[in-house]
Scaffold this motif. Structure first.
Motif, PDB file in Angstrom:
ATOM      1  N   PRO C  78       0.803  -1.227   0.000  1.00  0.00           N
ATOM      2  CA  PRO C  78       0.000   0.000   0.000  1.00  0.00           C
ATOM      3  C   PRO C  78       0.833   1.273   0.000  1.00  0.00           C
ATOM      4  O   PRO C  78       0.482   2.246  -0.669  1.00  0.00           O
ATOM      5  CB  PRO C  78      -0.831  -0.098   1.277  1.00  0.00           C
ATOM      6  CG  PRO C  78      -0.296  -1.215   2.052  1.00  0.00           C
ATOM      7  CD  PRO C  78       0.522  -2.062   1.167  1.00  0.00           C
ATOM      8  N   ALA C  79       1.939   1.276   0.738  1.00  0.00           N
ATOM      9  CA  ALA C  79       2.714   2.517   0.854  1.00  0.00           C
ATOM     10  C   ALA C  79       3.450   2.833  -0.442  1.00  0.00           C
ATOM     11  O   ALA C  79       3.411   3.953  -0.925  1.00  0.00           O
ATOM     12  CB  ALA C  79       3.701   2.419   2.014  1.00  0.00           C
ATOM     13  N   LEU C  80       4.090   1.829  -1.016  1.00  0.00           N
ATOM     14  CA  LEU C  80       4.911   2.097  -2.191  1.00  0.00           C
ATOM     15  C   LEU C  80       4.075   2.387  -3.425  1.00  0.00           C
ATOM     16  O   LEU C  80       4.532   3.040  -4.350  1.00  0.00           O
ATOM     17  CB  LEU C  80       5.845   0.913  -2.454  1.00  0.00           C
ATOM     18  CG  LEU C  80       6.951   0.781  -1.422  1.00  0.00           C
ATOM     19  CD1 LEU C  80       7.703  -0.520  -1.608  1.00  0.00           C
ATOM     20  CD2 LEU C  80       7.910   1.950  -1.525  1.00  0.00           C
ATOM     21  N   ARG C  81       2.843   1.878  -3.427  1.00  0.00           N
ATOM     22  CA  ARG C  81       1.959   2.181  -4.542  1.00  0.00           C
ATOM     23  C   ARG C  81       1.784   3.686  -4.665  1.00  0.00           C
ATOM     24  O   ARG C  81       1.608   4.219  -5.734  1.00  0.00           O
ATOM     25  CB  ARG C  81       0.604   1.537  -4.263  1.00  0.00           C
ATOM     26  CG  ARG C  81       0.078   0.658  -5.365  1.00  0.00           C
ATOM     27  CD  ARG C  81      -1.283   0.212  -4.966  1.00  0.00           C
ATOM     28  NE  ARG C  81      -1.806   1.151  -3.952  1.00  0.00           N
ATOM     29  CZ  ARG C  81      -3.060   1.209  -3.580  1.00  0.00           C
ATOM     30  NH1 ARG C  81      -3.930   0.406  -4.103  1.00  0.00           N
ATOM     31  NH2 ARG C  81      -3.460   2.065  -2.657  1.00  0.00           N
ATOM     32  N   VAL C  82       1.810   4.380  -3.538  1.00  0.00           N
ATOM     33  CA  VAL C  82       1.603   5.822  -3.558  1.00  0.00           C
ATOM     34  C   VAL C  82       2.912   6.535  -3.856  1.00  0.00           C
ATOM     35  O   VAL C  82       3.048   7.235  -4.831  1.00  0.00           O
ATOM     36  CB  VAL C  82       1.064   6.315  -2.207  1.00  0.00           C
ATOM     37  CG1 VAL C  82       0.663   7.765  -2.347  1.00  0.00           C
ATOM     38  CG2 VAL C  82      -0.089   5.469  -1.771  1.00  0.00           C
ATOM     39  N   SER C  83       3.874   6.344  -2.981  1.00  0.00           N
ATOM     40  CA  SER C  83       5.149   7.018  -3.176  1.00  0.00           C
ATOM     41  C   SER C  83       6.137   6.475  -2.158  1.00  0.00           C
ATOM     42  O   SER C  83       5.750   6.003  -1.094  1.00  0.00           O
ATOM     43  CB  SER C  83       4.978   8.520  -3.018  1.00  0.00           C
ATOM     44  OG  SER C  83       5.850   9.011  -2.035  1.00  0.00           O
ATOM     45  N   GLY C  84       7.408   6.564  -2.499  1.00  0.00           N
ATOM     46  CA  GLY C  84       8.442   6.062  -1.605  1.00  0.00           C
ATOM     47  C   GLY C  84       8.413   6.738  -0.243  1.00  0.00           C
ATOM     48  O   GLY C  84       8.725   6.121   0.767  1.00  0.00           O
ATOM     49  N   ASP C  85       8.007   8.019  -0.220  1.00  0.00           N
ATOM     50  CA  ASP C  85       8.030   8.763   1.039  1.00  0.00           C
ATOM     51  C   ASP C  85       7.137   8.139   2.094  1.00  0.00           C
ATOM     52  O   ASP C  85       7.392   8.258   3.283  1.00  0.00           O
ATOM     53  CB  ASP C  85       7.537  10.199   0.821  1.00  0.00           C
ATOM     54  CG  ASP C  85       8.460  10.970  -0.092  1.00  0.00           C
ATOM     55  OD1 ASP C  85       9.539  10.443  -0.391  1.00  0.00           O
ATOM     56  OD2 ASP C  85       8.094  12.078  -0.502  1.00  0.00           O
ATOM     57  N   TYR C  86       6.064   7.513   1.649  1.00  0.00           N
ATOM     58  CA  TYR C  86       5.094   7.021   2.611  1.00  0.00           C
ATOM     59  C   TYR C  86       5.534   5.741   3.306  1.00  0.00           C
ATOM     60  O   TYR C  86       4.971   5.366   4.315  1.00  0.00           O
ATOM     61  CB  TYR C  86       3.746   6.794   1.929  1.00  0.00           C
ATOM     62  CG  TYR C  86       2.999   8.067   1.703  1.00  0.00           C
ATOM     63  CD1 TYR C  86       3.446   9.253   2.264  1.00  0.00           C
ATOM     64  CD2 TYR C  86       1.843   8.106   0.953  1.00  0.00           C
ATOM     65  CE1 TYR C  86       2.767  10.436   2.070  1.00  0.00           C
ATOM     66  CE2 TYR C  86       1.147   9.285   0.751  1.00  0.00           C
ATOM     67  CZ  TYR C  86       1.619  10.444   1.313  1.00  0.00           C
ATOM     68  OH  TYR C  86       0.942  11.610   1.133  1.00  0.00           O
ATOM     69  N   LEU C  87       6.529   5.084   2.749  1.00  0.00           N
ATOM     70  CA  LEU C  87       6.947   3.823   3.357  1.00  0.00           C
ATOM     71  C   LEU C  87       7.412   4.063   4.786  1.00  0.00           C
ATOM     72  O   LEU C  87       7.081   3.302   5.690  1.00  0.00           O
ATOM     73  CB  LEU C  87       8.057   3.172   2.532  1.00  0.00           C
ATOM     74  CG  LEU C  87       8.502   1.829   3.075  1.00  0.00           C
ATOM     75  CD1 LEU C  87       7.382   0.817   2.971  1.00  0.00           C
ATOM     76  CD2 LEU C  87       9.721   1.315   2.341  1.00  0.00           C
ATOM     77  N   LEU C  88       8.173   5.129   4.982  1.00  0.00           N
ATOM     78  CA  LEU C  88       8.692   5.423   6.311  1.00  0.00           C
ATOM     79  C   LEU C  88       7.559   5.559   7.312  1.00  0.00           C
ATOM     80  O   LEU C  88       7.573   4.951   8.381  1.00  0.00           O
ATOM     81  CB  LEU C  88       9.510   6.715   6.268  1.00  0.00           C
ATOM     82  CG  LEU C  88      10.024   7.182   7.614  1.00  0.00           C
ATOM     83  CD1 LEU C  88      11.043   6.199   8.152  1.00  0.00           C
ATOM     84  CD2 LEU C  88      10.633   8.549   7.520  1.00  0.00           C
ATOM     85  N   ILE C  89       6.555   6.346   6.921  1.00  0.00           N
ATOM     86  CA  ILE C  89       5.452   6.605   7.842  1.00  0.00           C
ATOM     87  C   ILE C  89       4.639   5.343   8.077  1.00  0.00           C
ATOM     88  O   ILE C  89       4.327   4.977   9.206  1.00  0.00           O
ATOM     89  CB  ILE C  89       4.561   7.722   7.285  1.00  0.00           C
ATOM     90  CG1 ILE C  89       5.411   8.977   7.083  1.00  0.00           C
ATOM     91  CG2 ILE C  89       3.412   8.005   8.202  1.00  0.00           C
ATOM     92  CD1 ILE C  89       4.772   9.998   6.205  1.00  0.00           C
TER      93      ILE C  89
END
Ligand SMILES: Nc1ncnc2c1ncn2[C@@H]1O[C@H](COP(=O)(O)OP(=O)(O)OP(=O)(O)O)[C@@H](O)[C@H]1O
Ligand SMILES: [Mg+2]
Lengths: 312, 252, 303
Positions: C78-89
């Motif tokens: 789910p996170a990477l589908r959006v953008s790399g930045d969201y993986l951290l969160i």
């Protein structure tokens, strides 16, 4: 259990409680919008703000307003240090986004551990008692904390709004948020503006921590969770939309606090992580609000575009 | 002859800036189309739309008759779409050779399972890709610098590496974004020859270029773009001779 | 002697953790600090399987690894589908949320921790054998990651880090690579978790929190990202250093924060003074010999 009095009581209390959530979220969203960093070090700034106020009131026995000022001074000082010795240096060095990310995270933890060393791991509050006298207003118990807290939050938000809309520096800030390089070409001192937004965020979160710390117990690691809440609100509000983050924070705050009605209190803490997860999975780009015609619309480009730049 | 790339009614705007205003465009196999227009006309944006880097507001794009709608960039590339970038976008941490090695439509290690469990196949694929890369490097005159870092070679050579990397795709349709900007001398001739050869093998090519001489020498046809609109299509001579277009181009 | 064994085991486990974390954050450029949660998942899955259903320990450790691998997809997809930045969160949320969750499940020990986890090897062959096993697996992990990153997959990760858009334009699926590498790194961490559980025989949720995250991150940053030996050196140095502190007989309320301060302080120090770490990575990616192809190795390989 679901009678009107109880429900309205819980709604009121959770609304009042969401005041500090709003402040944390707005500060986080401001720095994300202007400085273009997910500033996880905000947790460190929050911790500094709280413990500065704590030292003032509980250790130096200063009156509340002096503790409040001291708290703000603590948050601002930490923000200054972060920007001056941290972000500015990393910017100059053209450090990668990952590097900046790691920096913000590690700083906030460093501060948390430092505070643990100094103040121990026991939770504390700013005032000796965290119970506030209550008055009944139309069947709803309104504590002496509620009204000043909401008033302070509204005051801070109005101030920020007026600053961004009417002051020169506020306009500069929006210009830097929109396109930092272009703003620099027009003679805006980028570094000064970035510092200003960090310092303002420092003030905002310190006010928030003062409110929080006068009503609930704080220990060194507490700021991290409070900040994650702000992150969830920022994402839900739509990256780059400060007021969206504020509204999302109210909604999340009310949902979390009124969740006592639906789920056992032991699970309440877990709700935050559910929010965070669902914010990312379901609303990664925020709730889609109808587009406003606004020259600054381009800020709404999602983080993807922020990091990729345009595809040339 | 049916067209390789078929663009119909393509629209896109960023906030108030219109970069594509119901564009219709066809690229035919073996033909080189020159895309001319002033800065900010939306030429690069058109490429971005075709490649799926930017999502269109409306319109359709077909490659060899297949709709590209909603497909991510990498799938379009695997269907035979290749491009170069105005600002190069080479991989600075890789040598020239390794930049090319990543270019084939099917890469040796696309599937992690194969990497882990079928080393022999990986080795064979790698060898094949390497032969292909050597061949292309040979043709573009880059063989001597195959092992160099891309930062260490001249700007013209970097541009050439960009083209060479796109060639690895064995594409049906090739989009070149200002391949000549900043290039002179021998490299100029090399790029020109490379583009001619590719076209001769039946690839549909579209070139964005400000260098009029290059466009005139190379392109079978030209298209003039302005503010997201295709204003005229015809022979390059015609377009250049048109005083109205010249005026738009130089913005007087 | 047990003390020395424990340190050796910790070194081995942290070599595995740091190397696999370097694969994720260094080689693949994925920003996440939730590595310890996959360590935890491996530990809990393996402990529960062997304890409750009597599964043989080697098999349960393997299952722990697979569990961590699969769990990683819950975050990364789910996170990477959006953008790399969201993986951290997303990953921090996942880490802290899961720890919170584990504290409320009494079936797995709750906040008090899971005790009496079946041991392995120690009874039959002594503690030495377990030390050898862990150190051997650490070696295998380091070699495996080296092999992976110097092969065609490493070439892809390097290019993807350099320029993801140009990389996609070549027909490479960046999201899938990220998900896959995140899964492999997490799976390896999960195996380390199983190894931990069956030696120390006690695990508790709070062990796998942010302190552990900063410890592993420190090892990688201090040792040197994207190098084979960097994480190894980082793990050894940072395992031995806190041992020195323990000699001072400080109360635990000081010891924990002091370790945290040390880890995070070191990262900050290195970030500003020596950002490349003790062992700097090379600027240019160079594959293994058969890939480099100075001669006509390609043609030889086929004929
Ligand atoms: N991602 C984006 N967000 C907002 N505006 C954009 C974006 N990409 C392009 N634009 C705008 O669209 C317009 C067209 O840009 P484009 O790069 O397509 O022009 P071009 O024809 O390639 O010009 P040049 O000859 O300078 O390369 C420009 O004004 C540019 O600022
Ligand atoms: Mg362009």
């Amino acid at each position: 259990m679901f009678d009107l009095a109880v429900v309205s009581q819980i709604l009121w209390t959770s609304f009042a409680t969401s005041s500090y959530f709003v402040l944390f979220a707005v500060a986080f969203a401001l720095v994300l919008k202007v400085n273009k960093v997910f500033n996880f070090a905000q947790a460190g700034v929050m911790t500094c703000g709280f413990y500065a106020a704590y030292v003032g009131v509980r250790i130096l026995n200063l009156p509340g307003y002096a503790g409040f000022m001291l708290g703000i001074a603590g948050g601002v000082a930490m923000s200054f240090v972060l920007e001056y010795f941290g972000f500015a240096v990393l910017r100059q060095r053209k450090a990668s986004a990952m590097f900046v990310f790691i920096f913000t995270l590690i700083v906030s933890q460093f501060i948390a551990y430092a505070v643990m060393m100094i103040f121990g791991t026991w939770p504390t509050t700013i005032f000796a008692s965290m119970f506030w006298p209550v008055t009944l207003v139309g069947g709803i118990a309104v504590s002496a904390w509620d009204v000043p807290a909401i008033a302070a939050t509204v005051l801070v938000l109005t101030g920020l709004w007026a600053f961004l809309k009417y002051s020169r520096n506020g306009q500069f800030m929006l210009a830097v948020a929109d396109n930092a390089d272009l703003a620099e070409l027009y003679g805006i001192q980028k570094d000064r503006i970035l510092m200003l937004s960090m310092v303002m965020a420092g003030v905002i979160v310190s006010v928030g921590m003062f409110l929080y710390g006068s009503r609930a117990q704080v220990q060194a690691a507490a700021a991290t969770e409070l900040m994650l809440f702000a992150v969830a609100a920022t994402i839900l509000g739509g990256i780059g939309n400060i007021w969206g983050a504020a509204i999302a924070a109210v909604v999340l705050g009310v949902v979390q606090n009124s969740s006592i009605l639906f789920i056992p209190s032991a699970w309440q803490g877990f709700l935050l992580f559910a929010f965070l997860f669902f914010a990312i999975v379901l609303f990664p780009r925020g709730f889609r609000l109808p587009e406003r015609r606004n020259t600054l619309k381009r800020m709404a480009v999602a983080p993807q575009a922020l990091s990729d730049g345009k595809g040339n | 002859m049916s067209s390789t790339l078929e663009i119909r009614g393509l629209c896109k705007s960023f906030g108030g800036i219109v970069v594509a205003d119901s564009i219709d465009l066809d690229l035919s196999p073996g033909r080189v189309l020159g895309l001319i227009g002033p800065n900010g006309a939306g030429k690069t944006s058109l490429f971005n739309l075709v490649c799926g880097v930017v999502k269109p507001d409306a319109g359709s794009i077909r490659l060899d008759g297949q709709s590209l709608e909603g497909l991510p960039t990498y799938q379009r590339a695997r269907m035979g779409l290749a491009r170069t970038w105005q600002n190069l976008r080479l991989f600075p941490s890789l040598s020239v050779m390794d930049n090319l090695m990543l270019g084939p439509r099917v890469y040796s290690a696309d599937r992690l399972v194969d990497v882990l469990f079928r080393p022999a196949q990986i080795r064979a694929n790698e060898a094949e890709a390497r032969d292909r890369a050597r061949d292309i490097l040979e043709r573009t005159g880059l063989s001597p610098i195959a092992q160099s870092r891309v930062q260490d070679i001249s700007f013209g050579q970097q541009k050439l590496v960009g083209v060479a990397r796109a060639l690895m795709n064995d594409a049906r349709c090739l989009l070149l974004d200002e391949p000549m900007a900043g290039v002179e001398g021998q490299t100029y001739a090399l790029i020109q020859k490379a583009v001619r050869d590719i076209a001769a093998s039946g690839v549909a090519i579209c070139v964005v270029e400000h260098n009029v001489a290059f466009i005139r020498d190379l392109c079978d046809e030209g298209v003039f773009m302005f503010a997201g609109k295709v204003l005229a299509r015809g022979s390059v001579e015609q377009l250049i001779a048109d005083p109205h277009l010249t005026e738009l181009y130089f913005g007087t | 002697m047990d003390f020395v064994y424990s340190i050796l085991i910790f070194i081995g486990l942290f070599v595995i953790l740091a190397s696999s974390f370097d694969l994720v954050i260094g080689h693949c450029g994925l920003i996440s600090i939730a590595h310890p949660i996959f360590y935890a998942i491996g530990a809990y899955v393996s402990a529960m399987l062997s304890k409750q259903s009597g599964m043989p320990v080697p098999l349960s450790i393997l299952c722990g690894g697979v569990g961590a691998l699969l769990a990683s997809a819950l975050v990364s997809v789910p996170a990477l589908r959006v953008s790399g930045d969201y993986l951290l969160i997303a990953s921090i949320g996942f880490q802290l949320g899961l720890i919170e969750l584990a504290k409320h499940f009494h079936e797995i020990g709750g906040a008090g921790g899971l005790t009496n986890i079946p041991s392995f090897l120690i009874k039959d062959f002594g503690r030495e054998s377990y030390v050898v096993l862990v150190l051997a697996l650490a070696g295998v992990t380091v070699l495996f990651i080296r092999w992976l990153t110097q092969g065609p997959y490493g070439r892809m990760m390097t290019a993807m880090r350099d320029d993801e858009l140009a990389f996609s334009m070549l027909g490479r699926n960046a999201i899938w690579i990220k998900v896959a590498v995140f899964a492999i790194g997490s799976g390896i961490a999960g195996i380390a978790g199983g190894l931990y559980a069956h030696y120390f025989r006690f695990i508790e949720p709070d062990q796998f929190g942010l302190l552990q995250s900063s410890a592993v991150l420190t090892m990688v940053v201090v040792g040197g990202m994207r190098t084979t030996m960097g994480p190894v050196i980082g793990a050894i140095v940072l395992q031995l250093m806190p041992q020195v502190i323990t000699f001072f007989n400080l109360p635990p309320s000081i010891l924990g924060p002091l370790q945290g301060l040390l880890f995070t302080g070191l990262v900050l120090f290195f970030m500003f003074v020596r950002p490349q770490g003790l062992l700097p990575a090379a600027d240019l990616w160079v594959g293994r010999k058969p890939l480099e192809g100075a001669g006509h190795s390609g043609k030889e390989a086929r004929s």
